[in-house]
Design an enzyme around this catalytic site. Sequence first.
Site, PDB file in Angstrom:
ATOM      1  N   SER A 220     -34.898 -29.397 -43.982  1.00 10.32           N
ATOM      2  CA  SER A 220     -35.543 -27.991 -43.920  1.00 10.32           C
ATOM      3  C   SER A 220     -36.514 -27.953 -42.941  1.00 10.32           C
ATOM      4  CB  SER A 220     -36.054 -27.823 -45.110  1.00 10.32           C
ATOM      5  OG  SER A 220     -37.336 -28.884 -45.410  1.00 10.32           O
TER       6      SER A 220
ATOM      7  N   HIS B 269     -36.379 -19.338 -38.419  1.00  9.40           N
ATOM      8  CA  HIS B 269     -36.365 -20.135 -37.224  1.00  9.40           C
ATOM      9  C   HIS B 269     -35.127 -19.972 -36.446  1.00  9.40           C
ATOM     10  CE1 HIS B 269     -40.159 -22.059 -37.847  1.00  9.40           C
ATOM     11  NE2 HIS B 269     -39.830 -22.193 -39.045  1.00  9.40           N
TER      12      HIS B 269
ATOM     13  N   ASP C 142     -28.314 -32.270 -55.658  1.00 11.68           N
ATOM     14  CA  ASP C 142     -29.149 -32.600 -54.611  1.00 11.68           C
ATOM     15  C   ASP C 142     -28.643 -34.226 -54.429  1.00 11.68           C
ATOM     16  OD1 ASP C 142     -32.022 -31.317 -53.403  1.00 11.68           O
ATOM     17  OD2 ASP C 142     -31.337 -33.734 -52.906  1.00 11.68           O
TER      18      ASP C 142
ATOM     19  N   SER D 183     -42.048 -18.056 -45.029  1.00 10.28           N
ATOM     20  CA  SER D 183     -42.814 -19.239 -45.417  1.00 10.28           C
ATOM     21  C   SER D 183     -43.035 -19.212 -46.684  1.00 10.28           C
ATOM     22  CB  SER D 183     -44.113 -19.373 -44.566  1.00 10.28           C
ATOM     23  OG  SER D 183     -43.922 -19.452 -43.070  1.00 10.28           O
TER      24      SER D 183
ATOM     25  N   LEU E 158     -24.310 -33.694 -49.640  1.00  9.16           N
ATOM     26  CA  LEU E 158     -23.606 -32.304 -48.930  1.00  9.16           C
ATOM     27  C   LEU E 158     -22.559 -32.716 -47.744  1.00  9.16           C
ATOM     28  CD1 LEU E 158     -26.592 -30.108 -48.602  1.00  9.16           C
ATOM     29  CD2 LEU E 158     -24.367 -29.582 -50.160  1.00  9.16           C
TER      30      LEU E 158
ATOM     31  N   TYR F 139     -32.877 -27.356 -36.014  1.00 11.29           N
ATOM     32  CA  TYR F 139     -32.737 -26.880 -37.063  1.00 11.29           C
ATOM     33  C   TYR F 139     -32.387 -25.733 -37.215  1.00 11.29           C
ATOM     34  CZ  TYR F 139     -34.917 -24.871 -41.545  1.00 11.29           C
ATOM     35  OH  TYR F 139     -35.230 -24.212 -42.473  1.00 11.29           O
TER      36      TYR F 139
ATOM     37  N   PHE G  60     -29.357 -23.875 -51.013  1.00 13.73           N
ATOM     38  CA  PHE G  60     -30.670 -24.222 -50.357  1.00 13.73           C
ATOM     39  C   PHE G  60     -30.715 -25.792 -49.905  1.00 13.73           C
ATOM     40  CE2 PHE G  60     -33.949 -20.944 -51.253  1.00 13.73           C
ATOM     41  CZ  PHE G  60     -32.829 -19.707 -51.466  1.00 13.73           C
ATOM     42  N   GLY G  61     -29.659 -26.549 -50.144  1.00 15.11           N
ATOM     43  CA  GLY G  61     -29.832 -28.011 -49.722  1.00 15.11           C
ATOM     44  C   GLY G  61     -29.654 -27.964 -48.210  1.00 15.11           C
TER      45      GLY G  61
HETATM   46  P1  NAI Z   1     -37.151 -28.887 -49.082  1.00 13.40           P
HETATM   47  O1  NAI Z   1     -36.919 -30.249 -47.627  1.00 13.40           O
HETATM   48  O2  NAI Z   1     -38.156 -29.151 -49.974  1.00 13.40           O
HETATM   49  O3  NAI Z   1     -35.532 -29.286 -50.060  1.00 13.40           O
HETATM   50  C1  NAI Z   1     -34.344 -29.494 -49.342  1.00 13.40           C
HETATM   51  C2  NAI Z   1     -33.588 -30.449 -50.401  1.00 13.40           C
HETATM   52  O4  NAI Z   1     -32.387 -30.390 -49.737  1.00 13.40           O
HETATM   53  C3  NAI Z   1     -34.229 -31.705 -50.833  1.00 13.40           C
HETATM   54  O5  NAI Z   1     -34.423 -31.920 -52.163  1.00 13.40           O
HETATM   55  C4  NAI Z   1     -33.162 -32.581 -50.109  1.00 13.40           C
HETATM   56  O6  NAI Z   1     -32.952 -33.739 -50.767  1.00 13.40           O
HETATM   57  C5  NAI Z   1     -32.054 -31.798 -50.064  1.00 13.40           C
HETATM   58  N1  NAI Z   1     -30.916 -32.311 -49.088  1.00 13.40           N
HETATM   59  C6  NAI Z   1     -31.218 -32.451 -47.779  1.00 13.40           C
HETATM   60  N2  NAI Z   1     -30.050 -33.145 -47.071  1.00 13.40           N
HETATM   61  C7  NAI Z   1     -29.121 -33.271 -48.158  1.00 13.40           C
HETATM   62  C8  NAI Z   1     -27.872 -33.745 -48.262  1.00 13.40           C
HETATM   63  N3  NAI Z   1     -27.268 -34.228 -47.116  1.00 13.40           N
HETATM   64  N4  NAI Z   1     -27.105 -33.686 -49.105  1.00 13.40           N
HETATM   65  C9  NAI Z   1     -27.605 -33.127 -50.517  1.00 13.40           C
HETATM   66  N5  NAI Z   1     -28.967 -32.531 -50.612  1.00 13.40           N
HETATM   67  C10 NAI Z   1     -29.959 -32.646 -49.408  1.00 13.40           C
HETATM   68  O7  NAI Z   1     -37.038 -27.911 -48.282  1.00 13.40           O
HETATM   69  P2  NAI Z   1     -37.641 -26.454 -49.200  1.00 13.40           P
HETATM   70  O8  NAI Z   1     -38.626 -25.972 -48.682  1.00 13.40           O
HETATM   71  O9  NAI Z   1     -37.139 -26.357 -50.579  1.00 13.40           O
HETATM   72  O10 NAI Z   1     -36.219 -25.412 -48.596  1.00 13.40           O
HETATM   73  C11 NAI Z   1     -35.045 -25.192 -49.275  1.00 13.40           C
HETATM   74  C12 NAI Z   1     -33.975 -24.422 -48.412  1.00 13.40           C
HETATM   75  O11 NAI Z   1     -34.779 -23.274 -47.939  1.00 13.40           O
HETATM   76  C13 NAI Z   1     -33.647 -25.175 -47.405  1.00 13.40           C
HETATM   77  O12 NAI Z   1     -32.463 -24.856 -46.635  1.00 13.40           O
HETATM   78  C14 NAI Z   1     -34.568 -24.525 -46.250  1.00 13.40           C
HETATM   79  O13 NAI Z   1     -34.215 -24.693 -44.847  1.00 13.40           O
HETATM   80  C15 NAI Z   1     -34.696 -23.005 -46.312  1.00 13.40           C
HETATM   81  N6  NAI Z   1     -35.992 -22.571 -46.006  1.00 13.40           N
HETATM   82  C16 NAI Z   1     -37.466 -22.964 -46.642  1.00 13.40           C
HETATM   83  C17 NAI Z   1     -38.523 -22.172 -46.036  1.00 13.40           C
HETATM   84  C18 NAI Z   1     -39.723 -22.436 -47.052  1.00 13.40           C
HETATM   85  O14 NAI Z   1     -40.678 -21.860 -46.514  1.00 13.40           O
HETATM   86  N7  NAI Z   1     -39.786 -23.346 -47.840  1.00 13.40           N
HETATM   87  C19 NAI Z   1     -38.378 -21.394 -45.036  1.00 13.40           C
HETATM   88  C20 NAI Z   1     -36.976 -21.150 -44.430  1.00 13.40           C
HETATM   89  C21 NAI Z   1     -36.032 -21.592 -44.847  1.00 13.40           C
HETATM   90  C1  15L Z   2     -38.771 -23.113 -42.446  1.00 11.81           C
HETATM   91  O1  15L Z   2     -37.605 -22.921 -42.345  1.00 11.81           O
HETATM   92  C2  15L Z   2     -39.184 -24.395 -43.172  1.00 11.81           C
HETATM   93  O2  15L Z   2     -38.157 -24.871 -44.131  1.00 11.81           O
HETATM   94  C3  15L Z   2     -40.438 -24.544 -43.862  1.00 11.81           C
HETATM   95  O3  15L Z   2     -40.642 -25.812 -44.229  1.00 11.81           O
HETATM   96  C4  15L Z   2     -41.480 -23.637 -43.068  1.00 11.81           C
HETATM   97  O4  15L Z   2     -41.733 -24.586 -42.081  1.00 11.81           O
HETATM   98  C5  15L Z   2     -40.975 -22.336 -42.828  1.00 11.81           C
HETATM   99  O5  15L Z   2     -39.617 -22.352 -42.020  1.00 11.81           O
HETATM  100  C6  15L Z   2     -41.979 -21.526 -41.876  1.00 11.81           C
HETATM  101  O6  15L Z   2     -41.525 -21.104 -40.698  1.00 11.81           O
HETATM  102  O7  15L Z   2     -43.199 -21.584 -42.113  1.00 11.81           O
END
Ligand code: NAI
Ligand code: 15L
Length: 266
Positions: free
Chosen positions: A75, A113, A34, A165, A52, A136, A71-72
Amino acid sequence: PRFNRILLTGAAGSLGVVLRRGLAPFAKTLRVSDKDDVGPAAGNEETVACDLADKGAVHQLVKDVDAIVHFGAISVEARFEPILQANIVGVFNVYEAARKHGVKRVVFASSNHVTGFYKQTERIDVDSPMRPDGLYGVSKCFGENLSRFYYDRYGIETVCLRIGSSFPAVRDRRMLATYLSYDDLIELVRCALFVPGVGHMVIFGASDNAVSWWDNTKAAKLGFKPRDSSEPQRARVEGEQPPPAPTDPMVVYQGGAFVRAGPFDE
Ligand code: NAI
Ligand code: 15L
């Protein structure tokens, strides 16, 4: 373990923490990365700090890796510049590094999304045209298309997970349809890593919820069988929250409130 070394990006994020636990048994070494601090290496982990958007750093990061669970990312909806760096330049750097280092399989965290501007009254499948609900979502469309190109041109396999979600619990009425439990998330990523011959695939990531807007029939090959459901949480959520007005994006659009996020001062 089937893999020698799996790379997990976004390891400091909410889902990263879940996947560190879930992916550990699948590889001899789990490389967790990360831009933020991922804490000490546990068990079979090795930690690498990496932005990244930094091409050279990403190329180092991907060296000696068998598979990437990407996953980075930023978000949520945000200004274009950080999304551009993390999600667009970032995913390009990951695929270029995968190509150079001969990585054959990527699991890409896409998002619901990508299709957030569909109405909740519509049922869509993985071939329905993209209708992103913000910048996004557009960045995730880019990742899906880039991965399609890297498969057609270079044979790198990708499973794009359009995650709904994924949180510890259902937070609102919309999530009754979009909820993906952590256990089901881990199972989804396991399928995406292990099922042979996936080529390029897209799948909606949701638990076995009673109400769903997404038809995953075309992703049947992946064999993903969610075991959880949002239904046991329905009474609590409906009790806690009055129904939104019928015109509220939270009950009109699949992407919920994302459709009205921004514009931000660029
Ligand atoms: P989060 O925001 O908690 O984690 C994302 C991580 O990516 C963070 O630790 C952040 O420091 C890292 N990151 C951001 N920019 C970066 C960069 N330039 N270089 C290196 N690392 C970087 O989000 P979450 O909820 O853990 O989501 C993980 C993945 O799943 C994301 O790609 C998100 O778009 C996707 N996602 C998550 C959903 C959810 O319900 N939690 C729903 C849909 C997609
Ligand atoms: C996403 O893509 C986001 O990363 C997460 O934080 C939630 O907002 C999720 O979608 C959602 O649609 O609930």
